[in-house]
Write a protein that holds these residues in place. Structure first.
Motif, PDB file in Angstrom:
ATOM      1  N   PHE A  60       1.180   6.574   7.062  1.00  0.00           N
ATOM      2  CA  PHE A  60       1.965   5.355   6.889  1.00  0.00           C
ATOM      3  C   PHE A  60       2.754   5.041   8.161  1.00  0.00           C
ATOM      4  O   PHE A  60       2.813   3.880   8.603  1.00  0.00           O
ATOM      5  CB  PHE A  60       2.926   5.513   5.707  1.00  0.00           C
ATOM      6  N   LEU A  61       3.352   6.069   8.770  1.00  0.00           N
ATOM      7  CA  LEU A  61       4.120   5.874   9.998  1.00  0.00           C
ATOM      8  C   LEU A  61       3.218   5.416  11.137  1.00  0.00           C
ATOM      9  O   LEU A  61       3.569   4.496  11.890  1.00  0.00           O
ATOM     10  CB  LEU A  61       4.837   7.174  10.382  1.00  0.00           C
ATOM     11  N   PHE A  62       2.052   6.043  11.258  1.00  0.00           N
ATOM     12  CA  PHE A  62       1.117   5.674  12.328  1.00  0.00           C
ATOM     13  C   PHE A  62       0.653   4.232  12.163  1.00  0.00           C
ATOM     14  O   PHE A  62       0.561   3.470  13.133  1.00  0.00           O
ATOM     15  CB  PHE A  62      -0.084   6.619  12.299  1.00  0.00           C
ATOM     16  N   GLY A  76       2.292  14.965   0.854  1.00  0.00           N
ATOM     17  CA  GLY A  76       3.314  13.958   1.130  1.00  0.00           C
ATOM     18  C   GLY A  76       3.524  13.745   2.618  1.00  0.00           C
ATOM     19  O   GLY A  76       3.654  12.616   3.087  1.00  0.00           O
ATOM     20  N   ALA A  77       3.539  14.853   3.372  1.00  0.00           N
ATOM     21  CA  ALA A  77       3.707  14.754   4.822  1.00  0.00           C
ATOM     22  C   ALA A  77       2.515  14.057   5.470  1.00  0.00           C
ATOM     23  O   ALA A  77       2.674  13.250   6.396  1.00  0.00           O
ATOM     24  CB  ALA A  77       3.880  16.147   5.412  1.00  0.00           C
ATOM     25  N   VAL A 102       3.629  -2.515  14.834  1.00  0.00           N
ATOM     26  CA  VAL A 102       4.580  -2.740  15.929  1.00  0.00           C
ATOM     27  C   VAL A 102       3.833  -3.016  17.226  1.00  0.00           C
ATOM     28  O   VAL A 102       4.216  -3.877  18.025  1.00  0.00           O
ATOM     29  CB  VAL A 102       5.515  -1.522  16.101  1.00  0.00           C
ATOM     30  N   GLY A 103       2.725  -2.279  17.421  1.00  0.00           N
ATOM     31  CA  GLY A 103       1.906  -2.504  18.606  1.00  0.00           C
ATOM     32  C   GLY A 103       1.302  -3.897  18.634  1.00  0.00           C
ATOM     33  O   GLY A 103       1.214  -4.531  19.687  1.00  0.00           O
ATOM     34  N   ILE A 104       0.881  -4.394  17.460  1.00  0.00           N
ATOM     35  CA  ILE A 104       0.329  -5.745  17.375  1.00  0.00           C
ATOM     36  C   ILE A 104       1.384  -6.776  17.747  1.00  0.00           C
ATOM     37  O   ILE A 104       1.132  -7.721  18.503  1.00  0.00           O
ATOM     38  CB  ILE A 104      -0.202  -6.015  15.954  1.00  0.00           C
ATOM     39  N   VAL A 105       2.593  -6.589  17.198  1.00  0.00           N
ATOM     40  CA  VAL A 105       3.699  -7.488  17.532  1.00  0.00           C
ATOM     41  C   VAL A 105       3.987  -7.440  19.029  1.00  0.00           C
ATOM     42  O   VAL A 105       4.219  -8.466  19.674  1.00  0.00           O
ATOM     43  CB  VAL A 105       4.966  -7.122  16.731  1.00  0.00           C
ATOM     44  N   GLY A 106       3.933  -6.233  19.600  1.00  0.00           N
ATOM     45  CA  GLY A 106       4.149  -6.093  21.038  1.00  0.00           C
ATOM     46  C   GLY A 106       3.098  -6.829  21.842  1.00  0.00           C
ATOM     47  O   GLY A 106       3.407  -7.472  22.855  1.00  0.00           O
ATOM     48  N   ALA A 107       1.832  -6.755  21.369  1.00  0.00           N
ATOM     49  CA  ALA A 107       0.749  -7.457  22.071  1.00  0.00           C
ATOM     50  C   ALA A 107       0.966  -8.967  22.022  1.00  0.00           C
ATOM     51  O   ALA A 107       0.731  -9.676  23.001  1.00  0.00           O
ATOM     52  CB  ALA A 107      -0.595  -7.088  21.446  1.00  0.00           C
ATOM     53  N   ILE A 108       1.416  -9.462  20.869  1.00  0.00           N
ATOM     54  CA  ILE A 108       1.660 -10.893  20.725  1.00  0.00           C
ATOM     55  C   ILE A 108       2.784 -11.348  21.649  1.00  0.00           C
ATOM     56  O   ILE A 108       2.726 -12.424  22.256  1.00  0.00           O
ATOM     57  CB  ILE A 108       2.011 -11.224  19.260  1.00  0.00           C
ATOM     58  N   VAL A 125       0.836  -1.201   0.000  1.00  0.00           N
ATOM     59  CA  VAL A 125       0.000   0.000   0.000  1.00  0.00           C
ATOM     60  C   VAL A 125       0.867   1.246   0.000  1.00  0.00           C
ATOM     61  O   VAL A 125       0.578   2.229  -0.704  1.00  0.00           O
ATOM     62  CB  VAL A 125      -0.945  -0.007   1.222  1.00  0.00           C
ATOM     63  N   GLY A 126       1.950   1.225   0.784  1.00  0.00           N
ATOM     64  CA  GLY A 126       2.859   2.372   0.838  1.00  0.00           C
ATOM     65  C   GLY A 126       3.480   2.673  -0.518  1.00  0.00           C
ATOM     66  O   GLY A 126       3.565   3.834  -0.933  1.00  0.00           O
TER      67      GLY A 126
END
Length: 263
Positions: free
Chosen positions: A60-62, A53-54, A68-74, A26-27
């Motif tokens: 995209f960053l969010f 663009g910003a 990353v949060g999902i991985v952290g939850a796992i 998507v990015g």
């Protein structure tokens, strides 16, 4: 007596990997669109391409931080509370793309859906959602009932199930009476959605196959829904079973303890 069956444990990392790949795809597509439209936007205003663009880079960053949060939850690592409500929206948004990516790389859709349910459950567990028994709805498909059973238990299993022990419905009815949650047997997704609208619970536990759980979790969003996979020793939609101990464990983890209610 109902026999005990082993439950296959899905691999959460499969869906996370496909979702990450989906985000990357998507990015790239968004960047390509932005790049192609750059000159046209610049003619309108020299600042417009930079602003757009910003904005796209921020989204995209969010989204990336959400993964990353999902991985952290796992992994059991705490993540920022701002992502807790957005994570569900994120996995629902990227799920169709993840399915397409899985098809491209030859992954079985069933395994992807199992992984999706496992990831979704982990997120719910990480949020430590607690509800009162009367605020919890447990739904299961009618294929959990013995096919030869003459009693119609759809919509009202509490009154119509004879608890003969030949299927798992009786154990679930007994559990519902003991613990106080709502319990319904449904014939499909439409009736399940109608039941949710009627009961208006604050949380749902659904027993079904990976396909129905996946669509059901997405249908009731943002209502928290935990999925428990059914067991199909006789094939799909016929005399299925469920791990009763797993169901009890999931329900107990969601209910407010009695001493907390009385306190």
């Amino acid at each position: 007596m109902v026999k005990a069956f082993e439950v296959e444990r899905p691999k959460k990392r499969l869906f996370v990997a496909l979702m990450s790949l989906s985000l990357l795809v998507v990015g790239v597509m968004v960047y390509a669109v932005w790049r192609v439209s750059y000159l046209g936007l610049q003619e309108i205003s020299e600042y417009l391409p930079l602003i757009l663009g910003a904005l796209l880079a921020g989204i995209f960053l969010f989204t990336g931080l959400g993964i990353v949060g999902i991985v952290g939850a796992i992994m059991g690592v705490p993540f920022l509370s701002v992502f807790q409500r957005k994570t569900y929206a994120l996995i629902n948004l990227l799920f169709p793309i993840a399915i397409m990516m899985g098809k491209v790389f030859g992954f079985d859709r069933r395994k992807i859906e199992c992984s999706f349910v496992a990831v979704s459950n982990q997120i719910i567990h990480h949020q430590h959602i607690k509800v009162r028994p009367e605020e919890l709805l447990v739904v299961t498909p009618h294929c959990l009932q013995l096919a030869s059973c003459p009693h119609k238990i759809t919509r009202d299993p509490m009154a119509n199930c004879k608890r003969c022990g030949q299927c798992d419905i009786g154990a679930l009815v007994t559990m519902a009476e003991e613990m106080g949650f709502h319990f319904f047997v449904v014939t499909g997704g439409t009736l399940a959605r109608q039941t949710v609208k009627k009961i208006r619970p604050k949380a749902v536990l659904a027993i079904a196959c990976e396909r129905d759980l996946t669509s059901g979790i997405q249908d009731v969003y943002p209502l928290p829904a935990v999925g428990v996979m059914n067991i199909r020793p006789n094939g799909p939609c016929y005399n299925t079973h469920v791990d009763i101990n797993m169901v009890r464990s999931e329900i107990e983890s969601m209910l407010i303890k009695e001493e907390n209610v009385n306190g």
